[in-house]
Design a protein around this motif. Structure first.
Motif, mmCIF file in Angstrom:
data_model
loop_
_atom_site.group_PDB
_atom_site.id
_atom_site.type_symbol
_atom_site.label_atom_id
_atom_site.label_comp_id
_atom_site.label_asym_id
_atom_site.label_seq_id
_atom_site.Cartn_x
_atom_site.Cartn_y
_atom_site.Cartn_z
ATOM 1 N N ASN A 184 34.458 10.801 -85.771
ATOM 2 C CA ASN A 184 35.320 11.081 -84.621
ATOM 3 C C ASN A 184 34.897 12.332 -83.854
ATOM 4 O OD1 ASN A 184 36.994 8.810 -85.235
ATOM 5 N ND2 ASN A 184 37.871 10.036 -86.884
ATOM 6 N N THR A 235 33.378 14.204 -80.852
ATOM 7 C CA THR A 235 33.193 13.851 -79.447
ATOM 8 C C THR A 235 31.845 14.329 -78.920
ATOM 9 O OG1 THR A 235 34.379 15.832 -78.769
ATOM 10 C CG2 THR A 235 35.656 13.785 -78.925
ATOM 11 N N ASP A 285 32.052 5.433 -76.389
ATOM 12 C CA ASP A 285 33.500 5.568 -76.326
ATOM 13 C C ASP A 285 34.141 5.757 -77.691
ATOM 14 O OD1 ASP A 285 33.662 5.402 -73.604
ATOM 15 O OD2 ASP A 285 34.388 3.339 -73.551
ATOM 16 N N ASP A 286 33.544 5.206 -78.729
ATOM 17 C CA ASP A 286 34.192 5.210 -80.031
ATOM 18 C C ASP A 286 33.130 5.094 -81.111
ATOM 19 O OD1 ASP A 286 36.241 5.239 -81.882
ATOM 20 O OD2 ASP A 286 36.727 3.120 -81.658
ATOM 21 N N THR A 303 32.703 4.238 -85.623
ATOM 22 C CA THR A 303 33.272 3.858 -86.900
ATOM 23 C C THR A 303 32.211 4.109 -87.959
ATOM 24 O OG1 THR A 303 34.521 2.097 -85.805
ATOM 25 C CG2 THR A 303 34.313 1.948 -88.187
#
Length: 163
Positions: free
Chosen positions: A108, A110, A154-155, A157
Motif C-alpha cells: 500500500n 503510494t 492505482d492499486d 496486492t
C-alpha cells in the motif's frame, strides 16, 4: 550472447530477450530477421534514469514483460532490486518500482520508488494490463493494477507464498 529471459510483442512479431553475458536487452524482429540492441551498454551496475535505454546499465535482468497497451517493456533489474521500464515509443528508461535497497516494504505504498524489493525476477502483464512481479527473495507475488487512461498504478496486492 547468452539468451536468458524473453517476452513477445505479438502484434509486431518482435521477441525481446536479455543477454545475460553482456547485461543487455535485445530484440529479434522476426518478420525481417533483424536483431537489434534495445537497452544496455554492457557491464554490471546501475545507470540510467530518464535517458536513452541504450545508455543504461543493469545488474542481471531476471525478468521481462511487454505491455501492448502501454508499448512498454518492463524489466526486473534483479540485483539492483528494481523494476524498470522502457517506453518503446521514446526509448527512454525509468525506474517504476523499487528504492534499490534490498528488503521488504511497500504494501500500500503510494510512492513506488520507496518500495523495497528482494531480488525481483519473473514478470508478467495480465490480460487487463496489470503487472505481476515475482519478488523472489521475499516469497511474494506483487500485483500492480494499472490505470490505462493516465498510465499510473492505482492499486497493488501482495500474496505471500509459503511451503
Amino acid at each position: 550472447g547468452y539468451p536468458d529471459v524473453a517476452t513477445m510483442d505479438y502484434e509486431r512479431n518482435i521477441l525481446y530477450f536479455s543477454d545475460a553475458r553482456s547485461n543487455t536487452i535485445r530484440a529479434i524482429h522476426l518478420n525481417e530477421n533483424i536483431v537489434s540492441r534495445v537497452a544496455g551498454i554492457g557491464g554490471v551496475g546501475f545507470f540510467g534514469e530518464n535517458i536513452s535505454a541504450l545508455n543504461a546499465n543493469f545488474n542481471f535482468v531476471g525478468g521481462l514483460a511487454y505491455s501492448s497497451s502501454l508499448n512498454v517493456l518492463f524489466i526486473s533489474d534483479t540485483n539492483n532490486h528494481k523494476i524498470r521500464q522502457i517506453n518503446l515509443t521514446t526509448g527512454i528508461i525509468t525506474t517504476l518500482i523499487g528504492s534499490g535497497i534490498q528488503g521488504y516494504s511497500g504494501e500500500n505504498q503510494t510512492n513506488l520508488l520507496q518500495v523495497q524489493l528482494n531480488f525481483p525476477k519473473g514478470l508478467l502483464v495480465d490480460k487487463n494490463g496489470n503487472l505481476l512481479v515475482c519478488d523472489s527473495g521475499n516469497n511474494r507475488i506483487r500485483i500492480y493494477v494499472f490505470n490505462q487512461v493516465n498510465q499510473t498504478i492505482d492499486d497493488q496486492t501482495t500474496f505471500f507464498i509459503s511451503g
